[in-house]
Design a protein around this motif. Sequence first.
Motif, mmCIF file in Angstrom:
data_model
loop_
_atom_site.group_PDB
_atom_site.id
_atom_site.type_symbol
_atom_site.label_atom_id
_atom_site.label_comp_id
_atom_site.label_asym_id
_atom_site.label_seq_id
_atom_site.Cartn_x
_atom_site.Cartn_y
_atom_site.Cartn_z
ATOM 1 N N ILE A 157 -3.773 17.618 -2.414
ATOM 2 C CA ILE A 157 -4.685 16.707 -3.111
ATOM 3 C C ILE A 157 -3.903 15.719 -3.962
ATOM 4 O O ILE A 157 -4.182 14.509 -3.960
ATOM 5 C CB ILE A 157 -5.672 17.514 -3.979
ATOM 6 N N ALA A 158 -2.914 16.224 -4.694
ATOM 7 C CA ALA A 158 -2.103 15.350 -5.548
ATOM 8 C C ALA A 158 -1.392 14.285 -4.721
ATOM 9 O O ALA A 158 -1.359 13.103 -5.089
ATOM 10 C CB ALA A 158 -1.093 16.183 -6.330
ATOM 11 N N ALA A 159 -0.821 14.686 -3.594
ATOM 12 C CA ALA A 159 -0.104 13.744 -2.740
ATOM 13 C C ALA A 159 -1.045 12.677 -2.189
ATOM 14 O O ALA A 159 -0.701 11.481 -2.158
ATOM 15 C CB ALA A 159 0.580 14.489 -1.593
ATOM 16 N N GLU A 160 -2.235 13.080 -1.757
ATOM 17 C CA GLU A 160 -3.161 12.114 -1.181
ATOM 18 C C GLU A 160 -3.686 11.137 -2.222
ATOM 19 O O GLU A 160 -3.829 9.934 -1.950
ATOM 20 C CB GLU A 160 -4.312 12.845 -0.492
ATOM 21 N N ARG A 161 -3.972 11.620 -3.418
ATOM 22 C CA ARG A 161 -4.449 10.710 -4.462
ATOM 23 C C ARG A 161 -3.377 9.690 -4.814
ATOM 24 O O ARG A 161 -3.669 8.504 -5.012
ATOM 25 C CB ARG A 161 -4.851 11.509 -5.712
ATOM 26 N N LEU A 162 -2.138 10.126 -4.915
ATOM 27 C CA LEU A 162 -1.058 9.192 -5.204
ATOM 28 C C LEU A 162 -0.841 8.215 -4.059
ATOM 29 O O LEU A 162 -0.587 7.024 -4.265
ATOM 30 C CB LEU A 162 0.236 9.961 -5.489
ATOM 31 N N ALA A 163 -0.940 8.704 -2.822
ATOM 32 C CA ALA A 163 -0.762 7.832 -1.660
ATOM 33 C C ALA A 163 -1.831 6.755 -1.620
ATOM 34 O O ALA A 163 -1.567 5.616 -1.200
ATOM 35 C CB ALA A 163 -0.782 8.658 -0.377
ATOM 36 N N GLN A 164 -3.041 7.078 -2.063
ATOM 37 C CA GLN A 164 -4.114 6.087 -2.094
ATOM 38 C C GLN A 164 -3.770 4.946 -3.050
ATOM 39 O O GLN A 164 -4.098 3.790 -2.791
ATOM 40 C CB GLN A 164 -5.428 6.749 -2.511
ATOM 41 N N VAL A 165 -3.111 5.281 -4.148
ATOM 42 C CA VAL A 165 -2.746 4.261 -5.134
ATOM 43 C C VAL A 165 -1.489 3.517 -4.709
ATOM 44 O O VAL A 165 -1.404 2.289 -4.810
ATOM 45 C CB VAL A 165 -2.541 4.908 -6.521
ATOM 46 N N LEU A 166 -0.508 4.253 -4.205
ATOM 47 C CA LEU A 166 0.772 3.642 -3.848
ATOM 48 C C LEU A 166 0.771 3.019 -2.465
ATOM 49 O O LEU A 166 1.601 2.144 -2.169
ATOM 50 C CB LEU A 166 1.881 4.700 -3.907
ATOM 51 N N GLY A 167 -0.155 3.442 -1.615
ATOM 52 C CA GLY A 167 -0.170 2.985 -0.234
ATOM 53 C C GLY A 167 -0.085 1.482 -0.050
ATOM 54 O O GLY A 167 0.748 0.992 0.725
ATOM 55 N N PRO A 168 -0.934 0.703 -0.732
ATOM 56 C CA PRO A 168 -0.870 -0.753 -0.561
ATOM 57 C C PRO A 168 0.480 -1.360 -0.932
ATOM 58 O O PRO A 168 0.824 -2.439 -0.452
ATOM 59 C CB PRO A 168 -1.969 -1.249 -1.515
ATOM 60 N N GLN A 169 1.250 -0.658 -1.769
ATOM 61 C CA GLN A 169 2.530 -1.196 -2.208
ATOM 62 C C GLN A 169 3.675 -0.805 -1.279
ATOM 63 O O GLN A 169 4.530 -1.622 -0.949
ATOM 64 C CB GLN A 169 2.855 -0.700 -3.625
ATOM 65 N N VAL A 170 3.709 0.477 -0.854
ATOM 66 C CA VAL A 170 4.896 0.950 -0.154
ATOM 67 C C VAL A 170 4.625 1.652 1.163
ATOM 68 O O VAL A 170 5.553 2.018 1.876
ATOM 69 C CB VAL A 170 5.699 1.915 -1.065
ATOM 70 N N ALA A 171 3.358 1.880 1.526
ATOM 71 C CA ALA A 171 3.069 2.673 2.724
ATOM 72 C C ALA A 171 3.497 1.954 3.996
ATOM 73 O O ALA A 171 3.406 0.743 4.112
ATOM 74 C CB ALA A 171 1.582 3.007 2.797
ATOM 75 N N ASN A 172 3.940 2.739 4.941
ATOM 76 C CA ASN A 172 4.313 2.225 6.259
ATOM 77 C C ASN A 172 3.158 2.512 7.206
ATOM 78 O O ASN A 172 2.716 3.641 7.346
ATOM 79 C CB ASN A 172 5.588 2.935 6.744
ATOM 80 N N SER A 173 2.640 1.477 7.856
ATOM 81 C CA SER A 173 1.468 1.653 8.717
ATOM 82 C C SER A 173 1.727 2.622 9.857
ATOM 83 O O SER A 173 0.805 3.204 10.419
ATOM 84 C CB SER A 173 1.026 0.300 9.287
ATOM 85 N N SER A 174 2.999 2.833 10.213
ATOM 86 C CA SER A 174 3.319 3.738 11.327
ATOM 87 C C SER A 174 3.066 5.188 10.971
ATOM 88 O O SER A 174 3.097 6.051 11.833
ATOM 89 C CB SER A 174 4.784 3.568 11.726
ATOM 90 N N THR A 175 2.802 5.468 9.699
ATOM 91 C CA THR A 175 2.582 6.859 9.290
ATOM 92 C C THR A 175 1.102 7.182 9.158
ATOM 93 O O THR A 175 0.740 8.191 8.592
ATOM 94 C CB THR A 175 3.269 7.143 7.947
ATOM 95 N N ALA A 176 0.245 6.308 9.671
ATOM 96 C CA ALA A 176 -1.194 6.520 9.498
ATOM 97 C C ALA A 176 -1.635 7.861 10.065
ATOM 98 O O ALA A 176 -2.491 8.545 9.506
ATOM 99 C CB ALA A 176 -1.984 5.389 10.148
ATOM 100 N N ASP A 177 -1.064 8.258 11.207
ATOM 101 C CA ASP A 177 -1.452 9.521 11.830
ATOM 102 C C ASP A 177 -1.018 10.719 11.010
ATOM 103 O O ASP A 177 -1.523 11.826 11.202
ATOM 104 C CB ASP A 177 -0.851 9.628 13.240
ATOM 105 N N GLU A 178 -0.056 10.504 10.095
ATOM 106 C CA GLU A 178 0.449 11.609 9.288
ATOM 107 C C GLU A 178 -0.505 11.953 8.150
ATOM 108 O O GLU A 178 -0.472 13.038 7.595
ATOM 109 C CB GLU A 178 1.822 11.219 8.713
ATOM 110 N N ARG A 179 -1.389 11.017 7.809
ATOM 111 C CA ARG A 179 -2.281 11.232 6.686
ATOM 112 C C ARG A 179 -3.298 12.320 7.029
ATOM 113 O O ARG A 179 -3.839 12.378 8.127
ATOM 114 C CB ARG A 179 -3.004 9.931 6.303
ATOM 115 N N LEU A 180 -3.574 13.132 6.053
ATOM 116 C CA LEU A 180 -4.510 14.234 6.257
ATOM 117 C C LEU A 180 -5.613 14.147 5.220
ATOM 118 O O LEU A 180 -5.349 13.904 4.050
ATOM 119 C CB LEU A 180 -3.798 15.589 6.098
ATOM 120 N N SER A 181 -6.846 14.338 5.644
ATOM 121 C CA SER A 181 -7.924 14.434 4.679
ATOM 122 C C SER A 181 -7.908 15.835 4.095
ATOM 123 O O SER A 181 -7.319 16.759 4.644
ATOM 124 C CB SER A 181 -9.277 14.179 5.353
ATOM 125 N N ILE A 182 -8.584 15.996 2.967
ATOM 126 C CA ILE A 182 -8.645 17.315 2.325
ATOM 127 C C ILE A 182 -9.298 18.326 3.264
ATOM 128 O O ILE A 182 -8.832 19.456 3.401
ATOM 129 C CB ILE A 182 -9.435 17.222 1.011
#
Length: 373
Positions: A338-363
């Motif tokens: 949960i902590a990782a996903e919440r942070l990724a939601q905030v940081l994603g627009p700044q540093v996320a790589n679109s190629s990792t979209a499949d790596e994202r997991l919902s709770i």
Amino acid sequence: MQSSKEIRVASRSVPQKLVWCFRVALAFLLAVVVWEVLLSQLVLQKPTSQSHPVLGRIYGEGLYVQGKEGYGRTVLNELGLRSRPLETALEGQQRVLVLGDSYTQAMQVSDEVAFPQRLNDLLGDNTRVINSGREGASPADYIALEEYNKTTFQPDVVVVQLNEADFTRDLLSNKQTFYYEETSQGYNLRENKSVVSSNALASRFADLQSVFNFSVVRVALERVEAMRKGEPVPTPEVQTTSQQSDGSLEHFIVGELKQAYQHPILLYIPEMDYFSPDYAQPRATEQYLADAAQKLGVTFISLRPDFVALYRNQNRTAHGFNNTQPGMGHINPLGHEIAAERLAQVLGPQVANSSTADERLSINTFATRRTNQ
């Protein structure tokens, strides 16, 4: 006078007593060795502590095993951190520095489960998340070490993990390496260079540090310390809570963190009492921090709503492990995800790589995967 026969019997009994004593001593020594091996691999093993010219007392490089709450096994780097060696960072990578205490260090879970590593997985290869969590650390450490952190890690983004104990126990405790002293004029940052260990007995017998490196001794010391803390022992010299309860300390700390790191992201991990009727309501410290962050324009993330939703919807807690009381203590793998996903939601627009979209997991996906394992 003793007869010659009595003297001969006595002379034979002396070696027998010595042999018996030797056998007992040997059996005890073998038992200690066996316990040392078992404890060091399954319960507790820490690298030798050392003195750092800037950081104070830290763990050295080496194996760290913790099995009293959950289970974690990792190798600390040259700065005593649960992170890859500093030289492994690649050119062009966005660096996210995560400052925190034992919740961030996360020795209750494996390397790949700890939320800094999961955040790195979610953000992709163009990001390097540095886990700078240290057990017992507080915002006083993060503020005091501002220049060191910037110079050493050169972060693009700084995440500061907070919890209630920072403000009710650690920030104003002069038993910490860095702490704040409350005066009539405000709060003054102080450094205690005499800190040897968080364990009172280990600090008192500092000359025996080499003995304390044995897991058998460490576990025994921690048991004694836990028993001692469970007793109503007065400690008037240690001020651990602010004399003011109006949120001034929280507001001051948020302001200092903003000044130190410009645009920090504050991640608040709440202690949850899932069996209390008001477990969904923020406590005073959490609310003060949220208010201060809003006033000062600092990003503030509280995981309480996510933990509450997990408990209500799935009847699962984000705290506790199979070898501890459920719902109590540090966050478990669900809490880290949960902590990782919440942070990724905030940081994603700044540093996320679109190629990792499949790596994202919902709770829900994560919870289902864990259930089926």
